[in-house]
Structures are given as C-alpha cells and as structure tokens.
Design an enzyme around this catalytic site. Structure first.
Site, PDB file in Angstrom:
ATOM      1  N   GLY A  31       0.831  -1.201   0.000  1.00 22.62           N
ATOM      2  CA  GLY A  31       0.000   0.000   0.000  1.00 22.62           C
ATOM      3  C   GLY A  31       0.861   1.244   0.000  1.00 22.62           C
ATOM      4  N   ASN A  32       0.242   2.376  -0.211  1.00 22.62           N
ATOM      5  CA  ASN A  32       0.973   3.647  -0.206  1.00 22.62           C
ATOM      6  C   ASN A  32       0.001   4.804  -0.162  1.00 22.62           C
ATOM      7  OD1 ASN A  32       0.377   3.722  -3.227  1.00 22.62           O
ATOM      8  ND2 ASN A  32       1.794   1.992  -3.060  1.00 22.62           N
ATOM      9  N   SER A  76       7.403   5.285  -3.170  1.00 21.92           N
ATOM     10  CA  SER A  76       6.749   4.024  -3.477  1.00 21.92           C
ATOM     11  C   SER A  76       6.656   3.809  -4.978  1.00 21.92           C
ATOM     12  CB  SER A  76       5.343   4.028  -2.869  1.00 21.92           C
ATOM     13  OG  SER A  76       4.597   2.975  -3.407  1.00 21.92           O
ATOM     14  N   SER A  77       6.859   2.570  -5.393  1.00 19.99           N
ATOM     15  CA  SER A  77       6.859   2.254  -6.830  1.00 19.99           C
ATOM     16  C   SER A  77       5.495   2.474  -7.467  1.00 19.99           C
ATOM     17  CB  SER A  77       7.277   0.795  -7.032  1.00 19.99           C
ATOM     18  OG  SER A  77       6.364  -0.061  -6.372  1.00 19.99           O
ATOM     19  N   GLU A  78       4.445   2.506  -6.664  1.00 17.51           N
ATOM     20  CA  GLU A  78       3.107   2.637  -7.225  1.00 17.51           C
ATOM     21  C   GLU A  78       2.629   4.100  -7.247  1.00 17.51           C
ATOM     22  OE1 GLU A  78       1.318  -0.216  -4.606  1.00 17.51           O
ATOM     23  OE2 GLU A  78       1.482  -1.803  -6.082  1.00 17.51           O
ATOM     24  N   HIS A  97      -3.712   3.994  -1.380  1.00 15.36           N
ATOM     25  CA  HIS A  97      -3.820   2.708  -2.089  1.00 15.36           C
ATOM     26  C   HIS A  97      -3.668   1.569  -1.083  1.00 15.36           C
ATOM     27  CE1 HIS A  97      -3.058  -0.717  -4.552  1.00 15.36           C
ATOM     28  NE2 HIS A  97      -1.762  -0.717  -4.323  1.00 15.36           N
TER      29      HIS A  97
HETATM   30 ZN   LIG Z   1      -0.372  -2.170  -4.467  1.00 18.26          ZN
END
Ligand SMILES: [Zn+2]
Length: 218
Positions: A31-32, A76-78, A97
């Site tokens: 999550g992020n 964060s990668s997302e 997320h």
């Molecule tokens: Zn995710």
C-alpha cells in the site's frame, strides 16, 4: 535545501499511513499514500518501509516525474497511479492505495461494485469500477486507474487492490475503509440472493449531492 518543509502535511500523511495499517487495510509494507503539496510537488510514502516505524522524515517530496526534490528517499513504486489521479482530478488532494481483502477479492474477480448502498453514491460518487489490468508500477496501470476513477473517489485495480481519494489523507483513508466495508457487504448480499443497485432516480439525486459536496460542477 528548500525553505518549506511541509511539517503539517507530513504529520497528516503519517497519521493516515499508520491508521491504514492498524485498520488492517494492508499487510506488511504494501500500500501507499500521497498528498498534493501544490507547485507541482507531492508528498508520498517511501518504498518498503514498515508503517509502525515510519517517521515524518521518511516521507518523500517528489515532482511530477517522481524525482525526490529534497532528500535521497525512494518513493513508493506505485506512486505513478497517484500522480495520474492528481493530473486528472484537480479537486483531489490525497490518494491512498490499499490491498484490503474484500476489495482485493472484487479486484481479483474483475468485478465492479455497483451502487448498492446510499453511502456509496453520496461519499464515493457511484459504482466502484474495476480498472483494466496494468502491471504494478507501470504508466499503463496509472492511466487505466485514472480513467476508471472518472469523477468518483474510489477505484479497484484489477488483480491488485483498491484506491481511495479525498481532500485530505484522513478523508482518502476513510474512503478506503468504506470501500472495504462495501465490498464485504456486496459479497454477503450476493450470498443472500443477489445485491440490488439503488433505483436510478435515487442514484441521480445522490450523485448531485456528491458532486455538490465535492465542489464539482452539477
Ligand atoms: Zn499495491
């Protein structure tokens, strides 16, 4: 070094990040969260950092290309999904997320959760659409997520999880909490004979309330 340190924003985002973990909406470091700072800058949670030991200093200020501007933190990668949503929706200030279980189950099934409860329309704006699949961390996923979000405040990422948005980290987190509860309600309603959407005229009236409260044009 920039003169602005965004202290109150860091505090608000960290509180929401830790609440997301304690509410059980994510496992581990998944999550992020992010927040729009203005001037083309965003505050995002760092990659692979446990929420219980995360500090305000760990949060990363990035530009629209996800480049850190005042630290060597790794966002964060997302985060691309967050940036795409901010670009599409000037009315939104925070994005969260999660990988919460029931919402992820709907995402795994590729199911859009219909407007089955009043609060889904009043607070989220209508159906919680399931976006088409895109690989994690990709621009493709970001574009598909922002498109499926439309003018609403929540979207499912196919075979992945959920995204909620609002005008503060606390509000975006509350949207994610509501998404999880609505997803759970949806599955139980299916077992109880089938979830039934609200009447069309009710959805229209409640969407008008949602758009008015969100500061969107009628
Ligand atoms: Zn995710």
């Amino acid at each position: 070094m920039l003169a602005v340190t965004w202290e109150s924003e860091r505090k608000a985002l960290l509180i929401a990040a830790q609440a997301m973990a304690t509410r059980g909406l994510v496992a581990g470091t998944s999550g992020n969260l992010s927040m729009r700072l203005g001037h083309g800058l965003y505050l995002v949670t760092p990659t692979s950092t446990p929420y219980d030991t995360m500090t305000e200093a760990d949060l990363v200020v990035v530009n629209g290309e996800l480049e850190p501007v005042d630290s060597d933190g790794v966002p964060s990668s997302e985060s691309l999904v967050h940036i795409a949503i901010y670009r599409a929706r000037p009315d939104l200030t925070a994005v969260v997320h999660t990988h919460s279980v029931y919402a992820s189950a709907a995402a795994a099934a590729g199911v859009t959760i219909p407007p089955i409860l009043d609060e889904v329309v009043v607070q989220i704006g209508g159906a919680i659409e399931c976006a088409e699949y895109g690989p994690p961390g990709s621009e493709e996923l970001a574009i598909k997520a922002a498109k499926a979000l439309g003018d609403r405040r929540a979207v499912l990422l196919r075979n992945h999880g959920a995204v909620g948005a609002g005008r503060s980290p606390a509000e975006a987190l509350d949207v994610c909490t509501l998404v999880e509860r609505v997803a759970q309600t949806f599955f139980f309603a299916q077992l109880a004979g089938g979830a039934k959407p609200l009447p069309v005229e009710v959805i229209e009236a409640e969407r008008a309330i949602y758009r008015m409260r969100s500061g969107l044009k009628p």
